[in-house]
Design a protein around this motif. Sequence first.
Motif, short mmCIF file in Angstrom:
data_model
loop_
_atom_site.label_atom_id
_atom_site.label_comp_id
_atom_site.label_asym_id
_atom_site.label_seq_id
_atom_site.Cartn_x
_atom_site.Cartn_y
_atom_site.Cartn_z
N LEU A 1 -6.18 8.25 2.01
CA LEU A 1 -7.57 8.15 1.57
C LEU A 1 -8.38 7.27 2.53
O LEU A 1 -9.50 7.63 2.92
CB LEU A 1 -7.64 7.58 0.15
CG LEU A 1 -9.06 7.47 -0.44
CD1 LEU A 1 -9.68 8.85 -0.55
CD2 LEU A 1 -9.00 6.78 -1.79
N LEU A 2 -7.86 6.12 2.93
CA LEU A 2 -8.56 5.25 3.88
C LEU A 2 -8.72 5.92 5.24
O LEU A 2 -9.76 5.76 5.90
CB LEU A 2 -7.83 3.92 4.02
CG LEU A 2 -7.89 2.99 2.80
CD1 LEU A 2 -7.02 1.76 3.05
CD2 LEU A 2 -9.31 2.59 2.51
N SER A 3 -7.74 6.68 5.68
CA SER A 3 -7.84 7.41 6.96
C SER A 3 -8.95 8.45 6.91
O SER A 3 -9.73 8.59 7.86
CB SER A 3 -6.52 8.09 7.31
OG SER A 3 -5.51 7.14 7.49
N ILE B 1 -11.59 8.46 4.88
CA ILE B 1 -12.88 7.75 4.80
C ILE B 1 -13.27 7.21 6.17
O ILE B 1 -14.43 7.31 6.58
CB ILE B 1 -12.80 6.63 3.73
CG1 ILE B 1 -12.71 7.25 2.34
CG2 ILE B 1 -14.01 5.70 3.84
CD1 ILE B 1 -12.44 6.26 1.23
N ALA B 2 -12.32 6.65 6.92
CA ALA B 2 -12.62 6.14 8.26
C ALA B 2 -13.04 7.28 9.19
O ALA B 2 -14.00 7.15 9.98
CB ALA B 2 -11.41 5.42 8.83
N LYS C 1 -3.11 5.77 -0.79
CA LYS C 1 -4.21 4.90 -0.35
C LYS C 1 -4.39 4.98 1.18
O LYS C 1 -5.51 4.96 1.68
CB LYS C 1 -3.94 3.45 -0.75
CG LYS C 1 -4.09 3.21 -2.23
CD LYS C 1 -3.84 1.76 -2.55
CE LYS C 1 -3.93 1.53 -4.06
NZ LYS C 1 -3.62 0.13 -4.39
N GLY C 2 -3.32 5.06 1.94
CA GLY C 2 -3.38 5.16 3.40
C GLY C 2 -4.08 6.43 3.85
O GLY C 2 -4.93 6.41 4.75
N TRP D 1 1.32 5.67 0.16
CA TRP D 1 0.85 6.77 1.01
C TRP D 1 -0.52 7.28 0.59
O TRP D 1 -1.35 7.62 1.43
CB TRP D 1 1.85 7.93 0.96
CG TRP D 1 3.04 7.69 1.82
CD1 TRP D 1 4.23 7.15 1.44
CD2 TRP D 1 3.13 7.94 3.21
NE1 TRP D 1 5.07 7.05 2.51
CE2 TRP D 1 4.41 7.54 3.63
CE3 TRP D 1 2.27 8.46 4.17
CZ2 TRP D 1 4.83 7.65 4.94
CZ3 TRP D 1 2.70 8.57 5.47
CH2 TRP D 1 3.97 8.16 5.84
N MET E 1 0.85 -1.17 0.00
CA MET E 1 0.00 0.00 0.00
C MET E 1 0.90 1.24 0.00
O MET E 1 1.89 1.30 0.71
CB MET E 1 -0.89 -0.03 1.25
CG MET E 1 -1.80 1.16 1.25
SD MET E 1 -3.01 1.41 2.58
CE MET E 1 -3.24 -0.02 3.45
#
Length: 141
Positions: A8-10, A12-13, A5-6, A3, A1
Amino acid sequence: MNWGKGILLSIIAFIGIIMTMVVISVRMDGIELVRDNYYEAEIKYQDQIDKEASTLALDREVLRYDIQSKSMILDLPVGAKGNLQLFRPSDASLDKALQIEITEDGKKQVSMADLKPGYWRVQLNWTENGIEYYQEKKITI
């Protein structure tokens, strides 16, 4: 993975957690004001201060809770009329109001045995010799 994607996921969370908290807070029941007519009571607060000052000038304890008999003892003269409010801050549906009229000498007892155990605020408003008074007690049954 990587940076990107990390991050973006943070994001979204984070948005998901915030949205969950908003939904929970909107669906919450039991959020009540202390009084339904809170703002009107605030405007009349000076009258309340005057009543409390009159009560302090009496030099007697008008409202007293007797733990053994689970009752409020009212020390009022004959002819006094008033309103005794039993206020449960944690559940407004348990609140009660009683009309008080003293017709005979002696201290009047009002039973509190039928009330749900817990914290209560007992508020007494009364008129004695044309002067209005107020006293409040905080009790635990």
